[in-house]
Design a protein around this motif. Structure first.
Motif, PDB file in Angstrom:
ATOM      1  N   ASP A 133     -13.331  -5.910 -13.292  1.00 37.51           N
ATOM      2  CA  ASP A 133     -14.346  -6.127 -14.322  1.00 37.51           C
ATOM      3  C   ASP A 133     -15.740  -6.307 -13.720  1.00 37.51           C
ATOM      4  OD1 ASP A 133     -12.491  -5.891 -16.310  1.00 37.51           O
ATOM      5  OD2 ASP A 133     -12.251  -8.045 -16.662  1.00 37.51           O
ATOM      6  N   ALA A 134     -15.795  -6.772 -12.464  1.00 30.41           N
ATOM      7  CA  ALA A 134     -17.080  -6.954 -11.789  1.00 30.41           C
ATOM      8  C   ALA A 134     -17.613  -5.642 -11.206  1.00 30.41           C
ATOM      9  CB  ALA A 134     -16.943  -7.992 -10.676  1.00 30.41           C
ATOM     10  N   GLY A 135     -16.807  -4.562 -11.325  1.00 28.27           N
ATOM     11  CA  GLY A 135     -17.228  -3.266 -10.827  1.00 28.27           C
ATOM     12  C   GLY A 135     -17.067  -3.085  -9.331  1.00 28.27           C
ATOM     13  N   ASP A 136     -16.247  -3.932  -8.703  1.00 21.61           N
ATOM     14  CA  ASP A 136     -16.100  -3.914  -7.246  1.00 21.61           C
ATOM     15  C   ASP A 136     -14.725  -3.422  -6.801  1.00 21.61           C
ATOM     16  OD1 ASP A 136     -17.136  -4.401  -4.647  1.00 21.61           O
ATOM     17  OD2 ASP A 136     -16.056  -6.317  -4.542  1.00 21.61           O
ATOM     18  N   ALA A 137     -13.980  -2.806  -7.717  1.00 23.58           N
ATOM     19  CA  ALA A 137     -12.584  -2.463  -7.417  1.00 23.58           C
ATOM     20  C   ALA A 137     -12.450  -1.538  -6.210  1.00 23.58           C
ATOM     21  CB  ALA A 137     -11.924  -1.838  -8.640  1.00 23.58           C
ATOM     22  N   GLU A 138     -13.181  -0.427  -6.212  1.00 28.13           N
ATOM     23  CA  GLU A 138     -13.032   0.539  -5.119  1.00 28.13           C
ATOM     24  C   GLU A 138     -13.467  -0.054  -3.787  1.00 28.13           C
ATOM     25  OE1 GLU A 138     -14.608   4.426  -5.712  1.00 28.13           O
ATOM     26  OE2 GLU A 138     -13.529   4.745  -7.603  1.00 28.13           O
ATOM     27  N   ASP A 139     -14.605  -0.719  -3.764  1.00 24.69           N
ATOM     28  CA  ASP A 139     -15.076  -1.317  -2.513  1.00 24.69           C
ATOM     29  C   ASP A 139     -14.083  -2.348  -1.990  1.00 24.69           C
ATOM     30  OD1 ASP A 139     -17.335   0.214  -2.494  1.00 24.69           O
ATOM     31  OD2 ASP A 139     -18.640  -1.336  -3.326  1.00 24.69           O
ATOM     32  N   PHE A 140     -13.515  -3.139  -2.886  1.00 26.38           N
ATOM     33  CA  PHE A 140     -12.566  -4.178  -2.492  1.00 26.38           C
ATOM     34  C   PHE A 140     -11.318  -3.550  -1.863  1.00 26.38           C
ATOM     35  CE2 PHE A 140      -8.869  -6.861  -3.327  1.00 26.38           C
ATOM     36  CZ  PHE A 140      -9.303  -8.087  -2.853  1.00 26.38           C
ATOM     37  N   VAL A 141     -10.769  -2.546  -2.516  1.00 32.04           N
ATOM     38  CA  VAL A 141      -9.549  -1.897  -2.018  1.00 32.04           C
ATOM     39  C   VAL A 141      -9.814  -1.210  -0.683  1.00 32.04           C
ATOM     40  CG1 VAL A 141      -7.937   0.005  -2.455  1.00 32.04           C
ATOM     41  CG2 VAL A 141      -8.442  -1.652  -4.261  1.00 32.04           C
ATOM     42  N   LEU A 142     -10.938  -0.545  -0.568  1.00 29.02           N
ATOM     43  CA  LEU A 142     -11.252   0.136   0.691  1.00 29.02           C
ATOM     44  C   LEU A 142     -11.464  -0.852   1.826  1.00 29.02           C
ATOM     45  CD1 LEU A 142     -13.538   3.058  -0.524  1.00 29.02           C
ATOM     46  CD2 LEU A 142     -11.060   3.038  -0.168  1.00 29.02           C
ATOM     47  N   ARG A 143     -12.035  -2.019   1.516  1.00 28.04           N
ATOM     48  CA  ARG A 143     -12.170  -3.049   2.553  1.00 28.04           C
ATOM     49  C   ARG A 143     -10.794  -3.534   3.007  1.00 28.04           C
ATOM     50  NH1 ARG A 143     -16.431  -4.972  -0.795  1.00 28.04           N
ATOM     51  NH2 ARG A 143     -15.091  -6.637  -1.623  1.00 28.04           N
ATOM     52  N   GLN A 144      -9.885  -3.708   2.061  1.00 33.28           N
ATOM     53  CA  GLN A 144      -8.514  -4.091   2.421  1.00 33.28           C
ATOM     54  C   GLN A 144      -7.915  -3.084   3.402  1.00 33.28           C
ATOM     55  OE1 GLN A 144      -6.422  -4.374  -1.375  1.00 33.28           O
ATOM     56  NE2 GLN A 144      -6.254  -6.594  -1.125  1.00 33.28           N
ATOM     57  N   LEU A 145      -8.045  -1.818   3.073  1.00 33.35           N
ATOM     58  CA  LEU A 145      -7.426  -0.780   3.882  1.00 33.35           C
ATOM     59  C   LEU A 145      -8.087  -0.650   5.248  1.00 33.35           C
ATOM     60  CD1 LEU A 145      -6.780   1.982   1.197  1.00 33.35           C
ATOM     61  CD2 LEU A 145      -5.093   0.495   2.294  1.00 33.35           C
ATOM     62  N   LYS A 146      -9.408  -0.681   5.291  1.00 37.72           N
ATOM     63  CA  LYS A 146     -10.109  -0.546   6.568  1.00 37.72           C
ATOM     64  C   LYS A 146      -9.673  -1.617   7.557  1.00 37.72           C
ATOM     65  CE  LYS A 146     -14.344   1.569   4.740  1.00 37.72           C
ATOM     66  NZ  LYS A 146     -15.777   1.334   4.435  1.00 37.72           N
ATOM     67  N   SER A 147      -9.402  -2.815   7.051  1.00 33.75           N
ATOM     68  CA  SER A 147      -9.012  -3.926   7.924  1.00 33.75           C
ATOM     69  C   SER A 147      -7.550  -3.864   8.345  1.00 33.75           C
ATOM     70  CB  SER A 147      -9.260  -5.260   7.214  1.00 33.75           C
ATOM     71  OG  SER A 147     -10.622  -5.427   6.904  1.00 33.75           O
ATOM     72  N   ALA A 148      -6.730  -3.151   7.577  1.00 28.82           N
ATOM     73  CA  ALA A 148      -5.290  -3.186   7.824  1.00 28.82           C
ATOM     74  C   ALA A 148      -4.719  -1.905   8.419  1.00 28.82           C
ATOM     75  CB  ALA A 148      -4.551  -3.515   6.526  1.00 28.82           C
ATOM     76  N   LEU A 149      -5.396  -0.783   8.255  1.00 30.54           N
ATOM     77  CA  LEU A 149      -4.847   0.485   8.736  1.00 30.54           C
ATOM     78  C   LEU A 149      -4.578   0.447  10.233  1.00 30.54           C
ATOM     79  CD1 LEU A 149      -7.008   3.098   6.799  1.00 30.54           C
ATOM     80  CD2 LEU A 149      -4.549   2.744   6.545  1.00 30.54           C
ATOM     81  N   PRO A 150      -3.481   1.053  10.676  1.00 33.05           N
ATOM     82  CA  PRO A 150      -3.191   1.088  12.116  1.00 33.05           C
ATOM     83  C   PRO A 150      -4.232   1.912  12.854  1.00 33.05           C
ATOM     84  CG  PRO A 150      -1.690   2.522  10.898  1.00 33.05           C
ATOM     85  CD  PRO A 150      -2.444   1.734   9.877  1.00 33.05           C
ATOM     86  N   ALA A 151      -4.578   1.441  14.040  1.00 42.91           N
ATOM     87  CA  ALA A 151      -5.635   2.077  14.817  1.00 42.91           C
ATOM     88  C   ALA A 151      -5.095   3.003  15.893  1.00 42.91           C
ATOM     89  CB  ALA A 151      -6.520   1.012  15.457  1.00 42.91           C
ATOM     90  N   PHE A 152      -3.784   3.053  16.040  1.00 36.90           N
ATOM     91  CA  PHE A 152      -3.237   3.871  17.114  1.00 36.90           C
ATOM     92  C   PHE A 152      -2.186   4.833  16.571  1.00 36.90           C
ATOM     93  CE2 PHE A 152      -0.370   0.306  16.666  1.00 36.90           C
ATOM     94  CZ  PHE A 152       0.880   0.872  16.794  1.00 36.90           C
ATOM     95  N   GLY A 153      -1.972   5.911  17.303  1.00 39.47           N
ATOM     96  CA  GLY A 153      -0.899   6.840  16.974  1.00 39.47           C
ATOM     97  C   GLY A 153      -1.233   7.715  15.786  1.00 39.47           C
TER      98      GLY A 153
END
Length: 253
Positions: A133-153
């Protein structure tokens, strides 16, 4: 996008040996829908039993510890899951984030541990109603993923993303097709930038949030939706297979 839709049932904290009959029914029926990849994530106590029963469906777990071993009472290492017959593990589910305070850093450590143990990973992400509702859905989800995605392989063969808007889990509400498509396209763009388009194209993005037989075909026909992460509807073979049928019909359309 990977060719076959991926339909995964998450039994959460449900299930005793009496439910093995449901797992058997799902497994037998899945053999009639070879255009769909079907999997179940039962509680820890049933992983080995369901693995022994299953001939067609994949079997996975709902969480793992980031460490390989040690003095962690009550926790389960990824290698132990693999030993029990699990082929994948769900990580970062909103209920783990909320109930256990899991951070993106911890989830990333769990992902790396799971990949090292040879497991496939379903990485969950999603926003609250307040965030949307605050209009931050996409940014929030992408921040989650950027921090959690594996960096190797190369994650293409073993990484799946599951978008699960928290406000649509167990509430009977679902996001609109337009909402789902917009979020999945944003996630795809992040994967393209992170791993390159050739690799990204092989990573399926599932939708999770009150998926039922009645809405499965519509949701699974939405562009960039590569399958579904199913909660309550996966506890019954009849309802879960209704979703598998919807996936098969969407694939053939």
């Amino acid at each position: 996008m990977a060719e076959r839709p991926y339909i995964v049932g998450n039994w959460k904290m449900n299930g005793t040996r009496a439910m093995l009959s449901e797992a058997r029914a799902i497994d037998r029926a899945a053999q009639r829908y070879m255009k769909v990849e079907v999997a179940l994530a039962p509680p820890y106590t049933l992983i080995h039993a369901v693995h022994r029963e299953a001939e067609q469906i994949g079997i996975g777990a709902q969480d793992c510890h980031p460490g390989a071993e040690g003095a962690h009472t009550g926790d389960i290492a990824a290698s132990m899951l693999a030993d029990a017959g699990a082929k994948f593990v769900i990580l970062g589910h909103s209920e783990r984030r909320q109930d256990h305070g899991e951070t993106n850093k911890l989830i990333n450590a769990k992902i790396e541990s799971a990949l090292e143990a040879g497991l496939r990973v379903i990485l969950c992400c999603g926003e609250t109603l307040e965030t949307r509702d605050a209009g931050d859905a996409e940014d929030f989800v992408l921040r989650q993923l950027k921090s959690a995605l594996p960096a190797f392989g190369d994650p293409a063969e073993r990484l799946t993303i599951a978008y699960e808007p928290i406000w649509a889990i167990g509430t009977g509400r679902t996001a609109t097709a337009q909402d789902i498509e917009a979020m999945h396209r944003a996630i795809r763009a992040l994967l393209d930038n992170t791993y390159g388009e050739d690799v990204s194209a092989q990573v399926r993005i599932l939708y999770g949030g009150s998926v039922k037989p009645e809405n499965a075909r519509e949701i699974l026909s939405t562009p960039e939706v590569g399958g579904a992460l199913v909660g309550g509807a996966s506890l019954s073979a009849e309802s879960f297979l209704g979703i598998v049928v919807g996936a098969s019909e969407a694939e053939e359309a």
